[in-house]
Scaffold this motif. Sequence first.
Motif, PDB file in Angstrom:
ATOM      1  N   LYS A  94       4.369 -11.128  17.735  1.00 20.45           N
ATOM      2  CA  LYS A  94       6.384 -11.135  17.283  1.00 20.45           C
ATOM      3  C   LYS A  94       6.440  -9.625  16.642  1.00 20.45           C
ATOM      4  CE  LYS A  94       6.947 -16.002  16.854  1.00 20.45           C
ATOM      5  NZ  LYS A  94       7.323 -16.973  16.141  1.00 20.45           N
ATOM      6  N   ILE A  95       7.418  -8.977  17.002  1.00 19.29           N
ATOM      7  CA  ILE A  95       7.858  -7.706  16.373  1.00 19.29           C
ATOM      8  C   ILE A  95       9.273  -7.795  16.077  1.00 19.29           C
ATOM      9  CG2 ILE A  95       6.057  -6.652  17.448  1.00 19.29           C
ATOM     10  CD1 ILE A  95       8.217  -5.364  19.094  1.00 19.29           C
ATOM     11  N   ARG A  96       9.791  -7.122  15.245  1.00 21.63           N
ATOM     12  CA  ARG A  96      11.007  -6.673  15.006  1.00 21.63           C
ATOM     13  C   ARG A  96      11.124  -5.248  15.820  1.00 21.63           C
ATOM     14  NH1 ARG A  96      10.761  -9.962  10.443  1.00 21.63           N
ATOM     15  NH2 ARG A  96       9.934  -8.195   9.005  1.00 21.63           N
ATOM     16  N   PHE A  97      12.297  -4.845  16.286  1.00 20.92           N
ATOM     17  CA  PHE A  97      12.424  -3.720  17.125  1.00 20.92           C
ATOM     18  C   PHE A  97      14.089  -3.220  17.009  1.00 20.92           C
ATOM     19  CE2 PHE A  97      13.108  -6.676  20.408  1.00 20.92           C
ATOM     20  CZ  PHE A  97      13.735  -6.243  21.236  1.00 20.92           C
ATOM     21  N   ALA A  98      14.138  -1.863  17.403  1.00 19.26           N
ATOM     22  CA  ALA A  98      15.431  -1.490  17.386  1.00 19.26           C
ATOM     23  C   ALA A  98      15.404  -0.415  18.842  1.00 19.26           C
ATOM     24  CB  ALA A  98      15.958  -0.419  16.293  1.00 19.26           C
ATOM     25  N   THR A  99      16.522  -0.501  19.517  1.00 15.25           N
ATOM     26  CA  THR A  99      16.521   0.301  20.599  1.00 15.25           C
ATOM     27  C   THR A  99      17.600   1.304  20.596  1.00 15.25           C
ATOM     28  OG1 THR A  99      18.149  -1.114  21.590  1.00 15.25           O
ATOM     29  CG2 THR A  99      15.696  -1.526  22.139  1.00 15.25           C
ATOM     30  N   ASP A 100      17.447   2.550  21.219  1.00 18.77           N
ATOM     31  CA  ASP A 100      18.275   3.375  21.259  1.00 18.77           C
ATOM     32  C   ASP A 100      19.484   3.439  21.993  1.00 18.77           C
ATOM     33  OD1 ASP A 100      19.454   6.136  21.294  1.00 18.77           O
ATOM     34  OD2 ASP A 100      17.835   7.249  22.090  1.00 18.77           O
ATOM     35  N   GLY A 104      20.727   3.642  26.706  1.00 17.39           N
ATOM     36  CA  GLY A 104      21.138   2.586  27.327  1.00 17.39           C
ATOM     37  C   GLY A 104      20.335   1.348  26.775  1.00 17.39           C
ATOM     38  N   GLY A 105      19.866   1.581  25.573  1.00 16.19           N
ATOM     39  CA  GLY A 105      18.818   0.618  24.918  1.00 16.19           C
ATOM     40  C   GLY A 105      17.532   0.452  25.683  1.00 16.19           C
ATOM     41  N   MET A 106      17.147   1.234  26.499  1.00 13.48           N
ATOM     42  CA  MET A 106      16.059   1.260  27.064  1.00 13.48           C
ATOM     43  C   MET A 106      14.696   1.655  26.523  1.00 13.48           C
ATOM     44  SD  MET A 106      17.365  -0.561  29.424  1.00 13.48           S
ATOM     45  CE  MET A 106      16.768  -0.596  31.109  1.00 13.48           C
ATOM     46  N   THR A 107      15.077   2.264  25.166  1.00 15.73           N
ATOM     47  CA  THR A 107      13.834   2.970  24.437  1.00 15.73           C
ATOM     48  C   THR A 107      13.572   2.284  23.083  1.00 15.73           C
ATOM     49  OG1 THR A 107      14.159   5.074  25.675  1.00 15.73           O
ATOM     50  CG2 THR A 107      12.681   4.915  23.720  1.00 15.73           C
ATOM     51  N   VAL A 108      12.554   1.643  22.755  1.00 10.72           N
ATOM     52  CA  VAL A 108      12.282   1.323  21.626  1.00 10.72           C
ATOM     53  C   VAL A 108      12.043   2.414  20.467  1.00 10.72           C
ATOM     54  CG1 VAL A 108      10.573  -0.102  20.037  1.00 10.72           C
ATOM     55  CG2 VAL A 108      11.230  -0.892  22.310  1.00 10.72           C
ATOM     56  N   VAL A 109      12.935   2.627  19.702  1.00 11.16           N
ATOM     57  CA  VAL A 109      12.728   3.797  18.613  1.00 11.16           C
ATOM     58  C   VAL A 109      12.289   3.424  17.199  1.00 11.16           C
ATOM     59  CG1 VAL A 109      14.739   5.028  19.779  1.00 11.16           C
ATOM     60  CG2 VAL A 109      15.282   3.477  17.791  1.00 11.16           C
ATOM     61  N   ARG A 110      12.030   2.028  17.033  1.00 13.09           N
ATOM     62  CA  ARG A 110      11.629   1.705  15.787  1.00 13.09           C
ATOM     63  C   ARG A 110      10.872   0.117  15.881  1.00 13.09           C
ATOM     64  NH1 ARG A 110      15.561   0.104  11.290  1.00 13.09           N
ATOM     65  NH2 ARG A 110      14.353  -0.892  10.121  1.00 13.09           N
ATOM     66  N   PHE A 111       9.888   0.052  15.529  1.00  8.69           N
ATOM     67  CA  PHE A 111       9.310  -1.285  15.363  1.00  8.69           C
ATOM     68  C   PHE A 111       8.579  -1.676  14.135  1.00  8.69           C
ATOM     69  CE2 PHE A 111       5.080  -0.070  16.444  1.00  8.69           C
ATOM     70  CZ  PHE A 111       4.360  -1.113  16.157  1.00  8.69           C
ATOM     71  N   GLU A 112       8.401  -3.126  14.141  1.00  9.53           N
ATOM     72  CA  GLU A 112       7.526  -3.289  12.855  1.00  9.53           C
ATOM     73  C   GLU A 112       6.888  -4.629  13.282  1.00  9.53           C
ATOM     74  OE1 GLU A 112      10.703  -4.975   9.620  1.00  9.53           O
ATOM     75  OE2 GLU A 112      10.551  -3.032   9.979  1.00  9.53           O
ATOM     76  N   PRO A 113       5.795  -5.170  12.857  1.00 12.23           N
ATOM     77  CA  PRO A 113       5.191  -6.472  13.018  1.00 12.23           C
ATOM     78  C   PRO A 113       5.819  -7.691  12.183  1.00 12.23           C
ATOM     79  CG  PRO A 113       3.465  -4.928  12.211  1.00 12.23           C
ATOM     80  CD  PRO A 113       4.829  -4.154  12.450  1.00 12.23           C
ATOM     81  N   VAL A 114       6.174  -8.667  12.621  1.00 14.89           N
ATOM     82  CA  VAL A 114       6.552  -9.952  11.948  1.00 14.89           C
ATOM     83  C   VAL A 114       5.363 -10.448  11.193  1.00 14.89           C
ATOM     84  CG1 VAL A 114       7.800 -11.910  12.068  1.00 14.89           C
ATOM     85  CG2 VAL A 114       8.474 -10.094  13.308  1.00 14.89           C
ATOM     86  N   LYS A 115       5.418 -10.708  10.199  1.00 12.29           N
ATOM     87  CA  LYS A 115       4.275 -11.115   9.361  1.00 12.29           C
ATOM     88  C   LYS A 115       4.231 -12.556   9.071  1.00 12.29           C
ATOM     89  CE  LYS A 115       3.174  -6.977   7.153  1.00 12.29           C
ATOM     90  NZ  LYS A 115       3.165  -5.832   6.359  1.00 12.29           N
TER      91      LYS A 115
END
Length: 115
Positions: A94-100, A104-115
């Motif tokens: 499981k991750i949290r992520f942000a898209t650009d 068009g929202g097709m690139t993950v520009v940030r992510f972090e694992p969910v602990k």
Amino acid sequence: MRTFIAPALIVLASAGFSMQAMAQTDHSPHGGPAAMQMAAAETPLAEGVVKKIDKSTGRVTLSHGPLPSGMPAMTMAYRVKDVAWLDQMKEGQKIRFATDPASGGMTVVRFEPVK
């Protein structure tokens, strides 16, 4: 060319423009790297599950709920801003992520694992 530049500078100087003031102006809204990093840091994170990692194409397939950008819940492949991130991800994680939004929202520009 010289005959145009000198009068133009005189007009700008008399209008109160200063070359030094122009050089010191914050130009980050023009979309430079600092502005893009700030935008990525401010983008709300969504939660998803890593379904597949494809290092050969630099993509990760994520299953997620609705995204803050308005994209509905789905499973789809996303490009990642940094392919080294694929080494940090595991299928089923499981991750949290942000898209650009610009892509068009097709690139993950940030992510972090969910602990």
